[in-house]
Write a protein that holds these residues in place. Sequence first.
Motif, PDB file in Angstrom:
ATOM      1  N   GLU A   1       4.760  17.135  13.386  1.00 55.28           N
ATOM      2  CA  GLU A   1       4.604  18.582  13.542  1.00 55.28           C
ATOM      3  C   GLU A   1       3.766  19.140  12.402  1.00 55.28           C
ATOM      4  OE1 GLU A   1       8.708  20.176  15.395  1.00 55.28           O
ATOM      5  OE2 GLU A   1       8.621  20.141  13.222  1.00 55.28           O
TER       6      GLU A   1
ATOM      7  N   ASN B   1      12.809  23.448  23.796  1.00 62.69           N
ATOM      8  CA  ASN B   1      13.848  23.478  22.767  1.00 62.69           C
ATOM      9  C   ASN B   1      15.218  23.799  23.368  1.00 62.69           C
ATOM     10  OD1 ASN B   1      12.384  23.228  20.069  1.00 62.69           O
ATOM     11  ND2 ASN B   1      11.171  24.749  21.178  1.00 62.69           N
TER      12      ASN B   1
ATOM     13  N   GLU C   1      14.092  18.936  23.468  1.00 63.99           N
ATOM     14  CA  GLU C   1      14.081  18.810  21.999  1.00 63.99           C
ATOM     15  C   GLU C   1      15.397  19.337  21.445  1.00 63.99           C
ATOM     16  OE1 GLU C   1      10.699  20.347  19.960  1.00 63.99           O
ATOM     17  OE2 GLU C   1       9.282  19.119  21.098  1.00 63.99           O
TER      18      GLU C   1
ATOM     19  N   ASP D   1      14.586  16.789  17.139  1.00 61.85           N
ATOM     20  CA  ASP D   1      13.676  17.778  16.542  1.00 61.85           C
ATOM     21  C   ASP D   1      13.949  17.940  15.051  1.00 61.85           C
ATOM     22  OD1 ASP D   1      11.703  19.679  16.465  1.00 61.85           O
ATOM     23  OD2 ASP D   1      12.743  21.148  17.710  1.00 61.85           O
TER      24      ASP D   1
ATOM     25  N   GLU E   1       4.487  22.005  23.862  1.00 57.93           N
ATOM     26  CA  GLU E   1       5.837  22.465  23.559  1.00 57.93           C
ATOM     27  C   GLU E   1       5.928  23.934  23.935  1.00 57.93           C
ATOM     28  OE1 GLU E   1       7.293  22.036  19.503  1.00 57.93           O
ATOM     29  OE2 GLU E   1       9.188  23.041  19.998  1.00 57.93           O
TER      30      GLU E   1
ATOM     31  N   LYS F   1      10.630  13.704  16.222  1.00 57.56           N
ATOM     32  CA  LYS F   1       9.645  14.675  15.737  1.00 57.56           C
ATOM     33  C   LYS F   1       9.794  14.869  14.239  1.00 57.56           C
ATOM     34  CE  LYS F   1       7.984  17.997  18.140  1.00 57.56           C
ATOM     35  NZ  LYS F   1       7.830  19.333  18.764  1.00 57.56           N
TER      36      LYS F   1
END
Length: 275
Positions: free
Chosen positions: A236, A117, A149, A179, A58, A200
């Motif tokens: 995560e 992101n 994301e 996300d 990421e 996620k």
Amino acid sequence: AKDDQQNRHEYYRDTMRDGTYHEFVLGNELRRALKNEEFQVYYQLQCDVKSGEPYGVEALVRWSHPEKGNVPPGEFLSTAEAVGVIADIDEYVLQKSLQQVQQWREDGHGHLQLSVNVSQQQFERYNFMEIVADALEKSRIDPTYVTLEITETTMLTQVHYATEKLEALKELGVNIAIDDFGTGYSSLRQLQLLPIDILKIDRSFVKDSDGQDHDASMVRTIINLANNLDCQVICEGVETNEQLTFIKNENCDYAQGYLFNRPQPANDVTKRLTE
Ligand code: C2E
Ligand code: CA
Ligand code: CA
Ligand code: CA
């Protein structure tokens, strides 16, 4: 009493003005930082739970401030949003990280998945699709290795608009991850409408999941939900071997967290991939 009121009035006026002033200064600094390329992309590994092998990274933005040093995103992203530079920062991170992952591939480190992101403002830009298409083309990366994301909140602001936009993005070949899942309020129906590939699970659920308490059942429920929706799951904030074992037993696909690495500059990840 009248004096009091007057004082209070001035107090509020001053704090408001200071708040705006701070934002104004930081906003200008952020614009300057973009121009001077003070932003840097750090990478955090996403590992296959079963094999422990890295499968992706990421991209996470960092600001190398000339005086303040390394500033974490928590300290500037809300201002970047407020003054409208967040989308430009995202675009920069997107371009840099796509090039980096393609570079790793060309240097023989295998083909890593890249997650980037996307802020709400970036997502809502009318030409967001073109921005992504452009960046993909310039980097020559295979789009199936790229995941955008997007938070639950961004997707839910206008579900129908979001669904159309996500469908269009998926035509480019990229994947969509939701996300910080579990922190918003999406209904099952909404989730079914959204063309999501990856879910996620937010760090807050993984933090205390020792396999017994309430959050553990949340993690379990989300993983089942993802399986039913045909999504892959990333947990995560995996910090301990106990957490890893737990999510492995729950058939989670991927894990990301300090157990594997802290977000690092590209060079450090390269060393890691060479090991
Ligand atoms: P996020 O997207 O949920 O990213 C994960 C955050 O959790 C990262 O914080 C990461 O360093 C941290 N983290 C990962 N594993 C662990 C762990 O095991 N323990 C703990 N305590 N923390 C862990 P970071 O890099 O400070 O980023 C914070 C947030 O800032 C991100 O949360 C994301 O929402 C936002 N952000 C970061 N980079 C970008 C960017 O390029 N664009 C946009 N729009 N937002 C970004
Ligand atoms: Ca993220
Ligand atoms: Ca997240
Ligand atoms: Ca988070």
